[in-house]
Structures are given as structure tokens and as C-alpha cells.
Enzyme design. Structure first.
Site, PDB file in Angstrom:
ATOM      1  N   LYS A   1       8.807  30.271   6.049  1.00 46.39           N
ATOM      2  CA  LYS A   1       8.523  29.662   7.349  1.00 46.39           C
ATOM      3  C   LYS A   1       9.614  30.108   8.301  1.00 46.39           C
ATOM      4  O   LYS A   1      10.701  30.522   7.853  1.00 46.39           O
ATOM      5  CB  LYS A   1       8.564  28.135   7.209  1.00 46.39           C
ATOM      6  CG  LYS A   1       7.858  27.382   8.314  1.00 46.39           C
ATOM      7  CD  LYS A   1       6.422  27.065   7.956  1.00 46.39           C
ATOM      8  CE  LYS A   1       5.740  26.319   9.078  1.00 46.39           C
ATOM      9  NZ  LYS A   1       4.352  25.969   8.750  1.00 46.39           N
TER      10      LYS A   1
ATOM     11  N   GLY B   1      -6.155  11.376  14.975  1.00 48.83           N
ATOM     12  CA  GLY B   1      -5.840  12.687  15.554  1.00 48.83           C
ATOM     13  C   GLY B   1      -7.095  13.521  15.741  1.00 48.83           C
ATOM     14  O   GLY B   1      -7.669  14.016  14.770  1.00 48.83           O
TER      15      GLY B   1
ATOM     16  N   GLY C   1      -7.456  16.440  17.374  1.00 49.92           N
ATOM     17  CA  GLY C   1      -7.067  17.737  17.909  1.00 49.92           C
ATOM     18  C   GLY C   1      -7.976  18.821  17.358  1.00 49.92           C
ATOM     19  O   GLY C   1      -9.151  18.576  17.038  1.00 49.92           O
ATOM     20  N   LYS C   2      -7.415  20.014  17.191  1.00 45.58           N
ATOM     21  CA  LYS C   2      -8.233  21.160  16.765  1.00 45.58           C
ATOM     22  C   LYS C   2      -8.927  20.878  15.431  1.00 45.58           C
ATOM     23  O   LYS C   2     -10.107  21.146  15.273  1.00 45.58           O
ATOM     24  CB  LYS C   2      -7.343  22.409  16.647  1.00 45.58           C
ATOM     25  CG  LYS C   2      -6.763  22.838  17.988  1.00 45.58           C
ATOM     26  CD  LYS C   2      -6.035  24.158  17.910  1.00 45.58           C
ATOM     27  CE  LYS C   2      -4.749  24.122  17.109  1.00 45.58           C
ATOM     28  NZ  LYS C   2      -3.670  23.299  17.691  1.00 45.58           N
ATOM     29  N   VAL C   3      -8.190  20.323  14.464  1.00 48.29           N
ATOM     30  CA  VAL C   3      -8.781  20.071  13.139  1.00 48.29           C
ATOM     31  C   VAL C   3      -9.680  18.833  13.170  1.00 48.29           C
ATOM     32  O   VAL C   3     -10.813  18.858  12.674  1.00 48.29           O
ATOM     33  CB  VAL C   3      -7.684  19.883  12.062  1.00 48.29           C
ATOM     34  CG1 VAL C   3      -8.312  19.616  10.709  1.00 48.29           C
ATOM     35  CG2 VAL C   3      -6.786  21.110  11.977  1.00 48.29           C
ATOM     36  N   GLY C   4      -9.183  17.750  13.758  1.00 48.32           N
ATOM     37  CA  GLY C   4      -9.928  16.482  13.775  1.00 48.32           C
ATOM     38  C   GLY C   4     -11.313  16.625  14.384  1.00 48.32           C
ATOM     39  O   GLY C   4     -12.284  16.049  13.882  1.00 48.32           O
TER      40      GLY C   4
HETATM   41  N1  LIG Z   1      -4.499  23.794  12.611  1.00 44.29           N
HETATM   42  C1  LIG Z   1      -4.350  24.154  11.339  1.00 44.29           C
HETATM   43  O1  LIG Z   1      -4.880  25.165  10.882  1.00 44.29           O
HETATM   44  C2  LIG Z   1      -3.538  23.279  10.400  1.00 44.29           C
HETATM   45  C3  LIG Z   1      -3.319  23.723   9.090  1.00 44.29           C
HETATM   46  C4  LIG Z   1      -2.605  22.911   8.203  1.00 44.29           C
HETATM   47  C5  LIG Z   1      -2.101  21.693   8.662  1.00 44.29           C
HETATM   48  N2  LIG Z   1      -2.313  21.299   9.954  1.00 44.29           N
HETATM   49  C6  LIG Z   1      -1.767  20.010  10.385  1.00 44.29           C
HETATM   50  O2  LIG Z   1      -2.841  19.155  10.761  1.00 44.29           O
HETATM   51  C7  LIG Z   1      -2.454  18.321  11.852  1.00 44.29           C
HETATM   52  C8  LIG Z   1      -3.426  18.521  13.019  1.00 44.29           C
HETATM   53  O3  LIG Z   1      -3.384  19.883  13.405  1.00 44.29           O
HETATM   54  P1  LIG Z   1      -4.137  20.368  14.730  1.00 44.29           P
HETATM   55  O4  LIG Z   1      -4.097  21.843  14.694  1.00 44.29           O
HETATM   56  O5  LIG Z   1      -5.451  19.663  14.885  1.00 44.29           O
HETATM   57  O6  LIG Z   1      -3.117  19.833  15.833  1.00 44.29           O
HETATM   58  P2  LIG Z   1      -3.422  19.474  17.347  1.00 44.29           P
HETATM   59  O7  LIG Z   1      -2.110  19.491  18.040  1.00 44.29           O
HETATM   60  O8  LIG Z   1      -4.558  20.286  17.896  1.00 44.29           O
HETATM   61  O9  LIG Z   1      -3.973  17.951  17.255  1.00 44.29           O
HETATM   62  C9  LIG Z   1      -3.197  16.854  16.945  1.00 44.29           C
HETATM   63  C10 LIG Z   1      -3.821  15.646  17.665  1.00 44.29           C
HETATM   64  O10 LIG Z   1      -3.160  14.462  17.223  1.00 44.29           O
HETATM   65  C11 LIG Z   1      -2.989  13.618  18.362  1.00 44.29           C
HETATM   66  N3  LIG Z   1      -1.923  12.649  18.056  1.00 44.29           N
HETATM   67  C12 LIG Z   1      -0.574  12.824  18.113  1.00 44.29           C
HETATM   68  N4  LIG Z   1       0.053  11.696  17.719  1.00 44.29           N
HETATM   69  C13 LIG Z   1      -0.927  10.800  17.403  1.00 44.29           C
HETATM   70  C14 LIG Z   1      -0.922   9.462  16.926  1.00 44.29           C
HETATM   71  N5  LIG Z   1       0.217   8.801  16.701  1.00 44.29           N
HETATM   72  N6  LIG Z   1      -2.124   8.864  16.687  1.00 44.29           N
HETATM   73  C15 LIG Z   1      -3.281   9.518  16.920  1.00 44.29           C
HETATM   74  N7  LIG Z   1      -3.340  10.772  17.378  1.00 44.29           N
HETATM   75  C16 LIG Z   1      -2.181  11.396  17.616  1.00 44.29           C
HETATM   76  C17 LIG Z   1      -2.699  14.577  19.498  1.00 44.29           C
HETATM   77  O11 LIG Z   1      -2.969  13.979  20.755  1.00 44.29           O
HETATM   78  C18 LIG Z   1      -3.680  15.712  19.181  1.00 44.29           C
HETATM   79  O12 LIG Z   1      -4.949  15.508  19.792  1.00 44.29           O
HETATM   80  C19 LIG Z   1      -0.995  18.712  12.167  1.00 44.29           C
HETATM   81  O13 LIG Z   1      -0.145  17.851  11.456  1.00 44.29           O
HETATM   82  C20 LIG Z   1      -0.870  20.116  11.600  1.00 44.29           C
HETATM   83  O14 LIG Z   1       0.470  20.424  11.229  1.00 44.29           O
HETATM   84  C21 LIG Z   1      -3.026  22.053  10.825  1.00 44.29           C
END
Ligand SMILES: NC(=O)c1ccc[n+]([C@@H]2O[C@H](COP(=O)([O-])OP(=O)(O)OC[C@H]3O[C@@H](n4cnc5c(N)ncnc54)[C@H](O)[C@@H]3O)[C@@H](O)[C@H]2O)c1
Length: 358
Positions: free
Chosen positions: A78, A178, A180-183
Site C-alpha cells: 500500500k 453508507g 457511496g459508490k459501493v452502497g
Molecule cells: N470502492 C471499492 O472498490 C472498495 C473496495 C474495498 C473496500 N472499500 C471500502 O468500502 C467503503 C465504501 O467505499 P466507497 O467506494 O463506496 O466509498 P465512498 O466514499 O463512495 O462512499 C462512502 C459513503 O459513506 C458515507 N458515510 C461516511 N460516514 C458515514 C457514517 N458515519 N454513516 C453513514 N454514512 C457515512 C459517505 O457520505 C459516502 O456516501 C470504504 O470503507 C472503502 O474503503 C471500497
């Protein structure tokens, strides 16, 4: 933490500096036993250098375990860039960083993480071959959240089968913290499978998106209230530490499976959940779809091939949960053991000499 005392077990930690661009980066290689160390670049305004190093060491070790359990021929590493991406990120800084990655000769392969995006990896790629997560137009795998969500969905189905005897999530109530992109993508898979979704996000924009695209999703204002509400499965998809001393005791779900890294605030939470009969499916097992997606780029990206590999998270989860039951330990313990076993067993094969020189 003293890196060279042997406490951390890292192979190599490299400090990189380019004063004119303001670049201060640290690259951590935990293990190359299974192959080059793959892991993203986090661009973050850490309060201190010590905090940056600590995060780097934890994240790079985590990647070695994740890549091993995902069955990839890749080690774990990393990088962190210390600073505020809003103020510091420029073409020159990213290219300077790319030159440092190149200088490691392929021992470390980078990708996106918090604070870095597909477009940034395109810039880094102008200085090094050792980069994934580039844009599709440049031969890259694009946004890794697509297969991250797919893998979480399949990990969840395997856990459901383990607990309730059927992988179908139809009629189950799933809470997502959450959006975001994954949710967002995960919500689509769950609704398609017939689950009811209840969710929270601190961002009004994310909530508005969900209201507009999936009006049937029930939205809760507060994440703690979400966790305490009635649900079958909880999917942490925001930041780390969603399950802590406050939230773990009030969680109603029978299963925890989500995308966030480091979901448990401390290792004791694992036992607290198990004591309450909650099945915690290790985060780095179910969220490996993203690294599977970007790893596929190394040999020329093929989405269908990567998707098939991410679907295997279902089989790995089933196998791991059965092994944990047989051993009478929490799944997180079994996950670590399985990852370490593959690093040792497959990594050892490199000691079989395949040419007469070197
Ligand atoms: N994107 C990937 O491919 C990937 C891969 C492995 C792990 N992850 C992990 O998964 C998680 C989500 O990733 P992502 O890409 O969707 O990130 P993202 O930044 O697109 O989404 C995160 C979301 O969480 C919300 N959030 C922040 N704090 C919060 C809280 N206390 N309660 C509710 N919502 C809250 C934010 O507003 C945002 O909409 C992260 O922890 C990331 O490290 C992502």
C-alpha cells in the site's frame, strides 16, 4: 511502532520526497511471497508522520491477507501520500509519485484508494507500468466498486445459506450504512434478489440519489439508529470502525457483511458479536471484488473473467464459515489462518529453482 524491530513483519518501507511538488509519500511492501505487492494509494492529510506510517503498515498488511484469500498471485502493499489532495494534487506531483513507484521495478503495483481516482492513475501511468485502476479507455479496469459490491453480495448470500439454509435474500431486511459508490450498487443487487433495504448516509446528496433511484429503500437519519433497528443483515459500507463498544451491543442483525475496511473498532468486538450469536463475515474476505477487478488489468482487462473470479467469494465464504465452525473459532480467526497458510504454502514454491542461474 518500530519498523525494523521486526514487530510489523514488513519486507520494505520506502520514504519518497519531491520538494518542488510537495510530494511526501511512503510505500509499504508487506509481502511479495505470492507475487508483486498490489495495493492502492491513499492521499490523506494525516495529522502526523507517525499516523501516516501507522496507517500504511496496517493497510499494507491487510492487502497481503486480502490478496491471498482472494486467490490472487499477488503480495500485499500500500502507499500513502501525506497531504491534502484538494490543495496538493497536481499532474507533476502524481508523476513524481509514479517515478518512485517505477523505481521499485515492479515489486509494488499501485491502484486507487481514498483520495485517489481512476483519472489520477492515468496520470501516474505516464511514469510507470506498475499501476492498475486506470480508466477503461486506457485499457484499465475502471471503477472497482462495481465488483466490490458484487463480491459483498455473494459473501452475504453464502453467509445467509450458512445461517438460514438458503442463499436467497428474498424477504430479508438488510441495513446498509453508507450509500457511496459501493452502497449504491449493492442496494441494486439486494433489491433485485427480493430483499428489503434500510439505509443511512451522512451526505444529503447520497440520500437524495437513493430517494430518486430506489424510492422503496427506507432511509434512516442516523447510523446508530439504523444499527439498532430491526434487520437480518448489516452491511457497513462507509468508513472503518462501524462496530464499536456502543454499536455492537445494540445490533439486531444476525449477519454482518459489508464493504468497509476495518469494520471492527478493536479485535474484542469480534468476540462480543460472536457471544451475541452474530456472524461477522471478515471484511477483507467479502470486499475483495475491487482488488480482483483491478488485478485483472495486469494481464489485459476482461470484465467477465474478473466478475467470475469475484463470484468465487461465495465459495470461499462458505468454505471459511464451515472451517470456522469446525475449529470452533470466529470466522476472522479462520480468515487470517487461511490467508497465512496460502502465503506459506504457495509462497514456498519459489524456493524450487526453475533455472540454473540466479
Ligand atoms: N470502492 C471499492 O472498490 C472498495 C473496495 C474495498 C473496500 N472499500 C471500502 O468500502 C467503503 C465504501 O467505499 P466507497 O467506494 O463506496 O466509498 P465512498 O466514499 O463512495 O462512499 C462512502 C459513503 O459513506 C458515507 N458515510 C461516511 N460516514 C458515514 C457514517 N458515519 N454513516 C453513514 N454514512 C457515512 C459517505 O457520505 C459516502 O456516501 C470504504 O470503507 C472503502 O474503503 C471500497
Amino acid at each position: 511502532m518500530d519498523i525494523l524491530s521486526g514487530d510489523t513483519g514488513h519486507e520494505q518501507v520506502v520514504f519518497c520526497q519531491d520538494k518542488p511538488t510537495g510530494l511526501r509519500a511512503i510505500i509499504g511492501i508487506y509481502s511479495t511471497a505470492l507475487g508483486p505487492a498490489l495495493g492502492g494509494t491513499r492521499f490523506y492529510p494525516y495529522a502526523t508522520e507517525e499516523e501516516a506510517v501507522y496507517d500504511l503498515l496496517e493497510l499494507s498488511r491487510g492487502m497481503a491477507y486480502k490478496n491471498s484469500l482472494a486467490g490472487l498471485d499477488l503480495g500485499g502493499g500500500k502507499a500513502v501520500i501525506w497531504g491534502d489532495p484538494e490543495q496538493l494534487k497536481t499532474e507533476a506531483l502524481l508523476r513524481a509519485y509514479g517515478r518512485f513507484v517505477e523505481s521499485l521495478g515492479g515489486r509494488y503495483i499501485t491502484a486507487c484508494d481514498v483520495g485517489t481516482y481512476v483519472t489520477d492513475m492515468d496520470v501516474v501511468a505516464r511514469e510507470t507500468r506498475w499501476v492498475t485502476g486506470r480508466s477503461e479507455i486506457n485499457g484499465g479496469a475502471g471503477d472497482s466498486s462495481v465488483l466490490t459490491a458484487w463480491g459483498v453480495f455473494h459473501g452475504m448470500r453464502a453467509a445467509a445459506e450458512h445461517v438460514w439454509g438458503t442463499p436467497s435474500l428474498a424477504g430479508r431486511r438488510v441495513g446498509i450504512a453508507g450509500l457511496g459508490k459501493v452502497g449504491k450498487v449493492l442496494t441494486g443487487h439486494l433489491l433485485e434478489d427480493g430483499a428489503a433495504v434500510v439505509a443511512s448516509d451522512v451526505s444529503e446528496r447520497a440520500v437524495a440519489w437513493m430517494r430518486a433511484h430506489h424510492p422503496q429503500v427506507e432511509l434512516v437519519d442516523d447510523t446508530k439508529a439504523l444499527i439498532a433497528s430491526e434487520m437480518d443483515i448489516f452491511a457497513p459500507c462507509a468508513m472503518g470502525g462501524a462496530l464499536n463498544d456502543d454499536t455492537a451491543p445494540v445490533l439486531t442483525a444476525r449477519i454482518v457483511a459489508g464493504a468497509a475496511n476495518n469494520q471492527l473498532a478493536h479485535p474484542g468486538i469480534d468476540k462480543a458479536l460472536a457471544d451475541r450469536g452474530v456472524l461477522y463475515v471478515p471484511d477483507y474476505l467479502v470486499n475483495a471484488g475491487g482488488v480482483i477487478q483491478v488485478a485483472d488489468e495486469i494481464d489485459g482487462f476482461n470484465f467477465e473473467r474478473a466478475k467470475q473470479r469475484a463470484t468465487k467469494i461465495y465459495d470461499t465464504t462458505k468454505r471459511l464459515l464451515m472451517e470456522a465452525d469446525a475449529e470452533g473459532v470466529p470466522p476472522a480467526v479462520t480468515a487470517d489462518r487461511m490467508a497465512e497458510r496460502r502465503i506459506a504454502d504457495v509462497g514456498r514454491l519459489r524456493t524450487i529453482r526453475v533455472s540454473g542461474v540466479g
